[in-house]
Design an enzyme around this catalytic site. Structure first.
Site, PDB file in Angstrom:
ATOM      1  N   HIS A 213       6.614  94.630  20.947  1.00 38.37           N
ATOM      2  CA  HIS A 213       5.685  93.736  20.232  1.00 38.37           C
ATOM      3  C   HIS A 213       6.361  92.532  19.597  1.00 38.37           C
ATOM      4  O   HIS A 213       5.700  91.655  19.074  1.00 38.37           O
ATOM      5  CB  HIS A 213       4.921  94.504  19.151  1.00 38.37           C
ATOM      6  CG  HIS A 213       5.755  94.872  17.954  1.00 38.37           C
ATOM      7  ND1 HIS A 213       6.647  95.911  17.970  1.00 38.37           N
ATOM      8  CD2 HIS A 213       5.849  94.313  16.729  1.00 38.37           C
ATOM      9  CE1 HIS A 213       7.240  95.983  16.797  1.00 38.37           C
ATOM     10  NE2 HIS A 213       6.788  95.032  16.016  1.00 38.37           N
TER      11      HIS A 213
HETATM   12  C1  UD1 Z   1       4.155  93.316  11.796  1.00 42.35           C
HETATM   13  C2  UD1 Z   1       5.521  93.083  11.142  1.00 42.35           C
HETATM   14  C3  UD1 Z   1       6.606  93.725  12.021  1.00 42.35           C
HETATM   15  C4  UD1 Z   1       6.290  95.170  12.332  1.00 42.35           C
HETATM   16  C5  UD1 Z   1       4.895  95.264  12.965  1.00 42.35           C
HETATM   17  C6  UD1 Z   1       4.506  96.667  13.281  1.00 42.35           C
HETATM   18  C7  UD1 Z   1       5.828  90.981   9.905  1.00 42.35           C
HETATM   19  C8  UD1 Z   1       6.457  89.653   9.956  1.00 42.35           C
HETATM   20  N1  UD1 Z   1       5.852  91.667  11.059  1.00 42.35           N
HETATM   21  O1  UD1 Z   1       4.158  92.600  13.022  1.00 42.35           O
HETATM   22  O2  UD1 Z   1       7.831  93.662  11.333  1.00 42.35           O
HETATM   23  O3  UD1 Z   1       7.256  95.679  13.229  1.00 42.35           O
HETATM   24  O4  UD1 Z   1       3.965  94.691  12.015  1.00 42.35           O
HETATM   25  O5  UD1 Z   1       3.289  96.714  13.948  1.00 42.35           O
HETATM   26  O6  UD1 Z   1       5.347  91.388   8.868  1.00 42.35           O
HETATM   27  N2  UD1 Z   1      -3.503  92.485  14.651  1.00 42.35           N
HETATM   28  C9  UD1 Z   1      -4.592  93.262  14.979  1.00 42.35           C
HETATM   29  N3  UD1 Z   1      -4.959  94.244  14.127  1.00 42.35           N
HETATM   30  C10 UD1 Z   1      -4.303  94.479  12.951  1.00 42.35           C
HETATM   31  C11 UD1 Z   1      -3.204  93.666  12.632  1.00 42.35           C
HETATM   32  C12 UD1 Z   1      -2.806  92.683  13.486  1.00 42.35           C
HETATM   33  O7  UD1 Z   1      -5.196  93.095  16.007  1.00 42.35           O
HETATM   34  O8  UD1 Z   1      -4.677  95.426  12.227  1.00 42.35           O
HETATM   35  C13 UD1 Z   1      -3.080  91.423  15.579  1.00 42.35           C
HETATM   36  C14 UD1 Z   1      -3.578  90.070  15.166  1.00 42.35           C
HETATM   37  O9  UD1 Z   1      -3.868  89.338  16.299  1.00 42.35           O
HETATM   38  C15 UD1 Z   1      -2.364  89.478  14.477  1.00 42.35           C
HETATM   39  C16 UD1 Z   1      -1.233  90.084  15.269  1.00 42.35           C
HETATM   40  O10 UD1 Z   1      -1.673  91.383  15.625  1.00 42.35           O
HETATM   41  O11 UD1 Z   1      -2.379  88.103  14.464  1.00 42.35           O
HETATM   42  C17 UD1 Z   1       0.064  90.162  14.553  1.00 42.35           C
HETATM   43  O12 UD1 Z   1      -0.080  90.872  13.317  1.00 42.35           O
HETATM   44  P1  UD1 Z   1       0.972  90.632  12.132  1.00 42.35           P
HETATM   45  O13 UD1 Z   1       0.653  91.544  11.017  1.00 42.35           O
HETATM   46  O14 UD1 Z   1       1.078  89.180  11.849  1.00 42.35           O
HETATM   47  O15 UD1 Z   1       2.353  91.013  12.773  1.00 42.35           O
HETATM   48  P2  UD1 Z   1       2.801  92.217  13.724  1.00 42.35           P
HETATM   49  O16 UD1 Z   1       3.149  91.643  15.045  1.00 42.35           O
HETATM   50  O17 UD1 Z   1       1.822  93.352  13.696  1.00 42.35           O
END
Ligand code: UD1
Length: 372
Positions: A213
């Site tokens: 991811h």
């Molecule tokens: C975050 C953490 C990462 C961790 C990962 C575990 C940061 C910078 N990154 O990354 O260190 O390894 O979580 O999963 O804090 N989204 C959904 N549903 C949700 C949450 C997110 O669909 O419940 C999607 C959205 O499109 C969002 C994207 O995932 O924009 C990224 O989510 P985000 O929380 O920004 O970062 P992660 O890639 O999940």
């Protein structure tokens, strides 16, 4: 003993398995009064709610609903909303004495900045880890959080060295072990009874697990395509189970790579899984391919060969002593690693000291003593 009002902060998936054992350990000390705040960085059922159910964890007292967004947006929302929580203070009046944050996600850093600005000291669980790669958002989060926290709770010896090098005082640094492994050991007996293997036609030791991811692997079509090509090829020999993170699923679709996941017998793509199903799969896998921080540690604790799709790691013990090897985003190194495992030429590792299921107890004891 006078009560110590703590605010424990969680936000994203890897935080929940770190906070669950800590909340259990804090409950042993009646004078420790934790308030649980969920920032809402992750909000999908399978990235958040399911863990509260599986860990029988107390529901958050406060939910900040920050949701997804650009780094600045997400960080700013946590800062603004968490500051209000701190201003309001604990439910029974007075002020909060300390904030406890875990890991390296945006919520961790943002809550820390809000707290120290208001003079509330911060304890950081999983302090001191450094990849020395500032292109990773998590590295920035780690550096800022540790610079501001006054209690640094460390999971592996490299963390101690890094913090010393950055000039932290010895009395701030505590080697406590790994809370994530507390949860793993606690949940393993339950995980063994899940039917996720049979549901997917898998046999113990005869499949691999993939998780990817990180932006470095999934945000560039040429990188993601090459990694998926190698995995799709190997999956013709060994079934590979791939619980796909929402951002990865989106990228695969955007880049027109969905066919890589649909060539039978091939890669078995699943939704993100809950903790127990995922642990059932990882603990009985032949191999793991990942770019997750937590999974590097879990595979080391379980002794399962792990190819880490990153050029560096902030968790060097998983490579030096554990079962992980760094393969970067390089499809050739990934293929070599996979072949070495399949041909029985792969190294064996051992479990680091203090990854013994009792890290949270050590942390709770340290926190309890600050109330004297
Ligand atoms: C975050 C953490 C990462 C961790 C990962 C575990 C940061 C910078 N990154 O990354 O260190 O390894 O979580 O999963 O804090 N989204 C959904 N549903 C949700 C949450 C997110 O669909 O419940 C999607 C959205 O499109 C969002 C994207 O995932 O924009 C990224 O989510 P985000 O929380 O920004 O970062 P992660 O890639 O999940």
């Amino acid at each position: 003993m006078k009560p110590l009002h703590l605010v424990c902060v969680v936000g994203a998936r890897p935080n929940f398995m770190k906070m669950a054992p800590l909340l259990r350990a804090l409950a042993e000390y009646p004078h420790l009064r934790p308030t649980l705040v969920h920032t809402g960085q992750h909000y999908d059922k399978n990235l958040s709610d399911i863990f509260f159910e599986e860990f029988e964890m107390q529901r958050p007292d406060v939910y900040l609903e920050v949701g997804s967004g650009k780094h600045g947006q997400q960080t700013a929302r946590v800062l603004e909303r968490f500051e209000e929580v701190l201003h309001k203070g604990p439910p029974d009046g007075g002020q909060f004495d300390r904030v406890v944050v875990v890991g390296d996600v945006n919520s961790t850093m943002a809550a820390t900045i809000a707290a120290v600005k208001l003079g509330v000291p911060v304890a950081h669980v999983e302090a001191g880890l450094r990849s020395f790669d500032r292109t990773m958002p998590e590295e920035i989060n780690r550096i800022v959080t540790d610079a501001l926290a006054d209690m640094l709770l460390v999971s592996e010896p490299a963390g101690i060295e890094n913090l010393r090098h950055e000039g932290h005082a010895e009395e701030q640094i505590h080697l406590v072990g790994n809370v994530m492994i507390d949860t793993l050991l606690h949940q393993l007996p339950k995980a063994k009874h899940r039917d996720i293997l049979s549901k997917n036609g898998l046999k113990p030791g005869q499949y691999g697990i993939i998780t990817l991811h990180r932006p470095a692997n999934v945000d560039r079509p040429e990188v993601l395509a090459k990694l998926l090509d190698v995995l799709a090829e190997i999956s013709q020999q060994l079934p590979l189970v791939f619980p796909v993170h929402p951002r990865t699923r989106q990228r695969i679709k955007d880049f027109g790579l969905s066919d890589r996941l649909s060539r039978p017998p091939g890669i078995i793509a699943l939704k993100p899984l809950g903790y127990l199903d995922f642990l059932a799969l990882t603990s009985q896998a032949k191999l793991i391919v990942t770019d997750s921080g937590g999974l590097q540690e879990e595979s080391t604790a379980l002794g399962i060969p792990c190819l880490t799709a990153r050029p560096n790691t902030e968790r060097p013990i998983t490579v030096q002593q554990g079962s992980s090897t760094l393969v970067g985003s390089d499809p050739h190194k990934l293929r070599e690693g996979l072949e070495a495992i399949l041909e029985g030429r792969y190294k064996s590792g051992s479990c680091p000291e203090l990854w013994d299921g009792r890290a949270a107890e050590r942390i709770a004891r340290i926190l309890a003593e600050t109330a004297r």
